[in-house]
Enzyme design. Sequence first.
Site, PDB file in Angstrom:
ATOM      1  N   ARG A   1     119.739  16.430  81.207  1.00  0.00           N
ATOM      2  CA  ARG A   1     118.490  15.786  81.585  1.00  0.00           C
ATOM      3  C   ARG A   1     118.725  15.083  82.927  1.00  0.00           C
ATOM      4  NH1 ARG A   1     114.974  11.619  78.044  1.00  0.00           N
ATOM      5  NH2 ARG A   1     113.232  11.575  79.461  1.00  0.00           N
TER       6      ARG A   1
ATOM      7  N   GLU B   1     112.064  16.499  73.153  1.00  0.00           N
ATOM      8  CA  GLU B   1     112.506  16.722  74.534  1.00  0.00           C
ATOM      9  C   GLU B   1     113.792  17.538  74.572  1.00  0.00           C
ATOM     10  OE1 GLU B   1     111.695  12.280  74.957  1.00  0.00           O
ATOM     11  OE2 GLU B   1     111.650  12.962  77.038  1.00  0.00           O
TER      12      GLU B   1
ATOM     13  N   HIS C   1     102.377   9.684  75.800  1.00  0.00           N
ATOM     14  CA  HIS C   1     103.768   9.523  75.354  1.00  0.00           C
ATOM     15  C   HIS C   1     104.037   8.021  75.348  1.00  0.00           C
ATOM     16  CE1 HIS C   1     108.174  10.421  75.185  1.00  0.00           C
ATOM     17  NE2 HIS C   1     108.172   9.175  75.646  1.00  0.00           N
ATOM     18  N   LEU C   2     104.145   7.444  74.147  1.00  0.00           N
ATOM     19  CA  LEU C   2     104.238   5.987  74.028  1.00  0.00           C
ATOM     20  C   LEU C   2     105.543   5.605  73.331  1.00  0.00           C
ATOM     21  CD1 LEU C   2     100.558   5.504  72.713  1.00  0.00           C
ATOM     22  CD2 LEU C   2     101.333   5.530  75.090  1.00  0.00           C
ATOM     23  N   GLY C   3     106.521   5.191  74.127  1.00  0.00           N
ATOM     24  CA  GLY C   3     107.797   4.753  73.564  1.00  0.00           C
ATOM     25  C   GLY C   3     108.181   3.443  74.231  1.00  0.00           C
ATOM     26  N   ASN C   4     109.478   3.249  74.485  1.00  0.00           N
ATOM     27  CA  ASN C   4     109.853   2.085  75.298  1.00  0.00           C
ATOM     28  C   ASN C   4     109.327   2.257  76.708  1.00  0.00           C
ATOM     29  OD1 ASN C   4     111.265   0.383  73.477  1.00  0.00           O
ATOM     30  ND2 ASN C   4     112.886   1.934  73.423  1.00  0.00           N
TER      31      ASN C   4
ATOM     32  N   ARG D   1     108.456  -2.776  81.270  1.00  0.00           N
ATOM     33  CA  ARG D   1     107.924  -2.489  82.615  1.00  0.00           C
ATOM     34  C   ARG D   1     106.470  -2.945  82.718  1.00  0.00           C
ATOM     35  NH1 ARG D   1     109.882   3.232  82.098  1.00  0.00           N
ATOM     36  NH2 ARG D   1     112.086   3.141  82.625  1.00  0.00           N
TER      37      ARG D   1
ATOM     38  N   GLY E   1     103.361   6.138  69.616  1.00  0.00           N
ATOM     39  CA  GLY E   1     102.289   7.118  69.405  1.00  0.00           C
ATOM     40  C   GLY E   1     102.390   7.801  68.052  1.00  0.00           C
TER      41      GLY E   1
ATOM     42  N   LYS F   1     123.611  10.089  75.711  1.00  0.00           N
ATOM     43  CA  LYS F   1     123.066  10.706  74.487  1.00  0.00           C
ATOM     44  C   LYS F   1     123.391  12.183  74.509  1.00  0.00           C
ATOM     45  CE  LYS F   1     119.030   7.718  73.970  1.00  0.00           C
ATOM     46  NZ  LYS F   1     117.645   7.617  74.359  1.00  0.00           N
TER      47      LYS F   1
ATOM     48  N   ASN G   1     122.328  13.586  78.093  1.00  0.00           N
ATOM     49  CA  ASN G   1     121.439  12.674  78.813  1.00  0.00           C
ATOM     50  C   ASN G   1     122.283  11.451  79.177  1.00  0.00           C
ATOM     51  OD1 ASN G   1     119.446  11.003  79.746  1.00  0.00           O
ATOM     52  ND2 ASN G   1     118.262  10.954  77.834  1.00  0.00           N
TER      53      ASN G   1
ATOM     54  N   HIS H   1     108.779  11.839  82.097  1.00  0.00           N
ATOM     55  CA  HIS H   1     108.580  12.303  80.702  1.00  0.00           C
ATOM     56  C   HIS H   1     108.074  13.753  80.678  1.00  0.00           C
ATOM     57  CE1 HIS H   1     107.736   7.845  79.583  1.00  0.00           C
ATOM     58  NE2 HIS H   1     108.993   8.150  79.246  1.00  0.00           N
TER      59      HIS H   1
ATOM     60  N   LEU I   1     107.646  -2.982  69.969  1.00  0.00           N
ATOM     61  CA  LEU I   1     106.281  -3.198  69.478  1.00  0.00           C
ATOM     62  C   LEU I   1     106.243  -3.621  68.011  1.00  0.00           C
ATOM     63  CD1 LEU I   1     103.248  -3.005  70.414  1.00  0.00           C
ATOM     64  CD2 LEU I   1     103.210  -0.863  69.147  1.00  0.00           C
TER      65      LEU I   1
ATOM     66  N   GLY J   1     107.731   6.926  69.924  1.00  0.00           N
ATOM     67  CA  GLY J   1     107.885   5.995  68.793  1.00  0.00           C
ATOM     68  C   GLY J   1     106.598   5.280  68.431  1.00  0.00           C
TER      69      GLY J   1
HETATM   70  P1  ADP Z   1     112.327   5.544  73.734  1.00  0.00           P
HETATM   71  O1  ADP Z   1     111.264   5.549  74.797  1.00  0.00           O
HETATM   72  O2  ADP Z   1     113.450   4.622  74.036  1.00  0.00           O
HETATM   73  O3  ADP Z   1     112.739   6.929  73.288  1.00  0.00           O
HETATM   74  P2  ADP Z   1     110.867   5.434  71.213  1.00  0.00           P
HETATM   75  O4  ADP Z   1     110.064   6.652  71.543  1.00  0.00           O
HETATM   76  O5  ADP Z   1     111.825   5.516  70.087  1.00  0.00           O
HETATM   77  O6  ADP Z   1     111.624   4.866  72.476  1.00  0.00           O
HETATM   78  O7  ADP Z   1     109.828   4.248  70.927  1.00  0.00           O
HETATM   79  C1  ADP Z   1     110.237   2.953  70.700  1.00  0.00           C
HETATM   80  C2  ADP Z   1     108.997   2.108  70.423  1.00  0.00           C
HETATM   81  O8  ADP Z   1     108.335   2.626  69.257  1.00  0.00           O
HETATM   82  C3  ADP Z   1     109.329   0.647  70.135  1.00  0.00           C
HETATM   83  O9  ADP Z   1     108.404  -0.194  70.806  1.00  0.00           O
HETATM   84  C4  ADP Z   1     109.116   0.559  68.632  1.00  0.00           C
HETATM   85  O10 ADP Z   1     108.729  -0.710  68.229  1.00  0.00           O
HETATM   86  C5  ADP Z   1     107.972   1.542  68.440  1.00  0.00           C
HETATM   87  N1  ADP Z   1     107.840   1.916  67.033  1.00  0.00           N
HETATM   88  C6  ADP Z   1     108.702   2.636  66.268  1.00  0.00           C
HETATM   89  N2  ADP Z   1     108.249   2.705  64.970  1.00  0.00           N
HETATM   90  C7  ADP Z   1     107.092   1.999  64.948  1.00  0.00           C
HETATM   91  C8  ADP Z   1     106.147   1.687  63.938  1.00  0.00           C
HETATM   92  N3  ADP Z   1     106.292   2.096  62.678  1.00  0.00           N
HETATM   93  N4  ADP Z   1     105.058   0.946  64.274  1.00  0.00           N
HETATM   94  C9  ADP Z   1     104.896   0.504  65.533  1.00  0.00           C
HETATM   95  N5  ADP Z   1     105.740   0.762  66.543  1.00  0.00           N
HETATM   96  C10 ADP Z   1     106.820   1.503  66.258  1.00  0.00           C
END
Ligand code: ADP
Length: 399
Positions: free
Chosen positions: A89, A382, A205-208, A238, A330, A14, A7, A178, A281, A328
Amino acid sequence: MLVFILNAGSSSLKYQLMNPVTKEVLASGICERIGIDGILRHEFEDRELKLDANLPTHKEAIELVLRTLTSGEGKVIDSIDDIQAIGHRVAHGGEAFKKSTLVDDSVIEKIEELIPLAPLHNPANIMGIKICQELMPDKPNVAVFDTVFHQTMPDYAYMYALPYDQYKKYKIRKYGFHGTSHYYVSNEARSMLDKKRNTRIIVCHLGNGSSVTAVLNGKSIDTSMGLTPVQGLMMGTRAGDVGVGAIRYMMKQEGLDIDQVTNIMNKKSGILGISGKSSDLREVLEGMQQGDERCRLAVDMVAYNIKKYVGSYVAALDGVDALCFTGGIGENSALIREIVCTGLDGMGLVLDPIKNNKKKHNARDIATNSSAARIFVIPTNEEYVIAHDTYDVVREFAD
Ligand code: ADP
């Protein structure tokens, strides 16, 4: 069979080495600060190796990864010959790609043509492919696109209500991203449901970066991201959905040009922009607990945005059988899941607070036993989708 998964980003790279049949990961890692100085973090056998390195370009980075996989302390295979194929990717497949594809010159050309749709990501992805072709000329490369899973959206879901010519001339429409994660999680959810027909699944799907997708019978029928990933949910940096009138007004007031405003909406907005503290977060949740009002606002906005999309996708799917949380946030934030699900009883989604608060890392059901629909937490994978698609495409080509 081992697949090398790559990636490539603009200044990072990565990788994973995976057996797509057994899902076993032999090694994974990341090269960062490419073009600046260079760091490699290499994980194998529950250990991490950190190396400072001189990585002027992605070529030196991939060379270093291949050396690390085959020699020295981080060695996991005897030689590059143990790798059968490379899965890349690729961010944007536009309308040109409806499935993962074996790379040849014409495929590279098509991905290059799509650069205007993904100016930050596709060039780095192409670079990764070309370097692998140069360093491992006898190995097949497969492109796995973030957009492909959403190519099943009906026209009335993917079209913007702009003059139709804009679509005809420039393919301006929603694409969604995603895709590998939404595919993996919705597929796992289908296997966890008792029901096998007419499955209506919503994946958050809740990450960055974050997006929500409505999946009917295994096919994406709507998703929150658009032509680019900036649309939809409020994310780490964003903005998500913002009215164009507000953007135009901000540009006029601040004297911004289109690149400056795009940068603000992609890099300085979202959780970071509202909290003023962090895009992460976890840090913003900590701030909220210490009484920081802007952190509280950011958390409430994140959850409210997700909840609105969930409600609209229950309508799009004519009901819901499973709501899934991944990424991360979710997978780890019980609080966000709780706020999102509060009050959704009327839609058949009843969260069990005890199950929701249990700290577990496996796929699980966190709805009450009597909830009409299920609520799942499903860790995404993924890389597995990329490895498996690569395996399938290479086998198909060999037959
Ligand atoms: P990416 O989209 O870069 O792959 P991730 O899926 O790793 O990112 O998600 C990162 C997000 O998940 C960050 O906002 C981080 O704060 C949040 N996160 C990770 N662990 C926790 C937790 N225990 N509680 C709340 N948020 C979390």
